[in-house]
Enzyme design. Sequence first.
Site, mmCIF file in Angstrom:
data_model
loop_
_atom_site.group_PDB
_atom_site.id
_atom_site.type_symbol
_atom_site.label_atom_id
_atom_site.label_comp_id
_atom_site.label_asym_id
_atom_site.label_seq_id
_atom_site.Cartn_x
_atom_site.Cartn_y
_atom_site.Cartn_z
ATOM 1 N N ASP A 77 0.824 -1.220 0.000
ATOM 2 C CA ASP A 77 0.000 0.000 0.000
ATOM 3 C C ASP A 77 0.852 1.261 0.000
ATOM 4 O O ASP A 77 0.628 2.168 0.798
ATOM 5 C CB ASP A 77 -0.930 0.002 1.233
ATOM 6 C CG ASP A 77 -1.678 -1.308 1.398
ATOM 7 O OD1 ASP A 77 -1.927 -1.704 2.556
ATOM 8 O OD2 ASP A 77 -1.977 -1.932 0.380
ATOM 9 N N GLU A 117 -11.165 0.245 -3.649
ATOM 10 C CA GLU A 117 -10.445 0.773 -2.480
ATOM 11 C C GLU A 117 -9.225 1.553 -2.928
ATOM 12 O O GLU A 117 -9.014 1.730 -4.128
ATOM 13 C CB GLU A 117 -10.031 -0.392 -1.579
ATOM 14 C CG GLU A 117 -9.212 -1.436 -2.319
ATOM 15 C CD GLU A 117 -9.068 -2.742 -1.537
ATOM 16 O OE1 GLU A 117 -8.415 -3.646 -2.071
ATOM 17 O OE2 GLU A 117 -9.619 -2.854 -0.429
HETATM 18 C C1 6LW Z 1 -5.502 -1.984 2.509
HETATM 19 C C2 6LW Z 1 -6.515 -2.180 1.440
HETATM 20 C C3 6LW Z 1 -6.413 -3.606 1.233
HETATM 21 O O1 6LW Z 1 -5.780 -0.946 3.351
HETATM 22 O O2 6LW Z 1 -5.909 -4.234 2.290
HETATM 23 O O3 6LW Z 1 -6.787 -5.518 0.149
HETATM 24 C C4 6LW Z 1 -5.601 -3.284 3.253
HETATM 25 N N1 6LW Z 1 -6.755 -4.227 0.213
HETATM 26 O O4 6LW Z 1 -6.312 -1.417 0.305
HETATM 27 C C5 6LW Z 1 -4.378 -3.694 3.930
HETATM 28 O O5 6LW Z 1 -3.347 -3.835 3.038
#
Ligand code: 6LW
Length: 524
Positions: free
Chosen positions: A25, A182
Amino acid sequence: MGVAPLDGWPGGMFANPVIAGLHPDPSVCRVGADYYLACSSFEYFPGVPVFHSRDLVHWQQIGNALDRPSQLLLPPQTPSSGGVYAPTLRHHDGRFWLITTNVAPGGGTAVFTATDPAGPWSEPVAVPGVTGIDPDLAWDDDGTCWCTYAGIEQIRIDPGTGQTFGPPRRLWSGAPGAQAPEAPHLYRVGDHWYLLIAEGGTERGHAVSVARGPTPGGPFEPCPANPVLTHRGTNRPIQNTGHADLVEAPDGSWWMVLLGVRPGGGTPGWHVLGRETFLAPVTWVDGWPVVGDVAPDMAAPPWPPHPAAPPPTRDDFDSDRLHPRWVSVRSRPDESWSTMDRAGWLSLRAAGGSLDDPAVTFVGRRQQHPSCRVRALVDAAEGRGGVAVRLDESHHYEIEVGDGQVRVVARTAAVRAAVATRAAQAGPVRLRVDVLASPRGDWHPRQEPDTLRLGIEDADGVFDVLAELDGRYLSTEVAGGFTGRVIGMYAAAGTVRFDWFDYEPTEHGAAQGSSTRAGAILAP
Ligand code: 6LW
């Protein structure tokens, strides 16, 4: 005569990932000629590692943004892969701003600021009005600050106070039916606002998509070429590519940092280093970003390299501080560690009785190379402890000394076993772990991603292997979650002292060189 840009880049190339190991991330920003980058950190303390670079390729860890309990509370019931999720790092109004989500009980979304990204960072400013993970910060021309987060929703905030204004609004959320929209990031580029997101979930289906609109709130039209990045369904060595952030370089070129994994072994392929940080070039075509190749070997950027000094192999704990690369599980109480108790040694005082325990006293660093060798000189005269390779409380291999014995312990899910035991010599013992990545050449469907050899090394470097263990059981595909391996030192009883700790990347096969005596071999 100017420096030819490719000068200094071996073969005119650079290696991806640019930040190896558990560094997912990634969020990046630039201030003048300096780039800064932050990553999520889950159950580890200190949290949110911060890196600096002058060329986007060579990164040095300069600190951790959350290094005080007042900033980061990860109570024992915080599960592994819980804790601190994706951050956003920005520079605005002469200050660095970091917003992230601690999904642990009692956590939430908070903003931190600093004038120096190496720290100290401020106390948290809670933002209770932001109810989703992956919060992003973007400022409008009139100074209005917008927080956009997973779902994809957006709300106006005052990042100085944490106050939010009005109900959140739903924005474009990616391809219809795609899971987990996300990791939003909002950018003003030219006449448009661009909304970059991740979708498809962080596993093999991961992807990056983008939309653009006239205002920070849209309306957003999706890019006809979406997803602009994905490796799903390909046999590319880098998989799960997604969760990206963009940055413009001083020369006006654009670049993307993103996460990806390097699965090894047979099928389904197991990644053991966690989600790592990769770099890719971005060009603009018809007002849309086009992402270049994401490969292990990449064409060098059009500027001279600024190599960072490689980290030393040995940490001999001669300072009263631990380097920022050292992390502990959930907390690191002052009374649990010292480098002054016995000068030049790291002394660890046990809390939990083993790596199964959420409160175990552990000081480790992320495994960053598929093949590596770890050694430590351990004095367990006052306790029991050793060297462990940790994925979570239910997935770890360790070699420990104590009570006159050296033991290799393997925990995979519900199975916990002392797989090899040996009488310990008196005095400090050299414990060693060799991680040997499986050669890509002789692939077969059930091939392990790597093998771990755990044993004792004598003063002449002779490696007495007590056990050889299959690495797939310490992979994310087996254990689940969001993290990767962390290798380090722990105390399970009393006080255990470590004179030094070596971490050395090796070319698989190098370990063969040193004389080895084989111990218990545990095949799958
Ligand atoms: C992150 C999100 C995610 O905040 O997992 O799978 C979380 N996606 O974007 C942790 O990496």
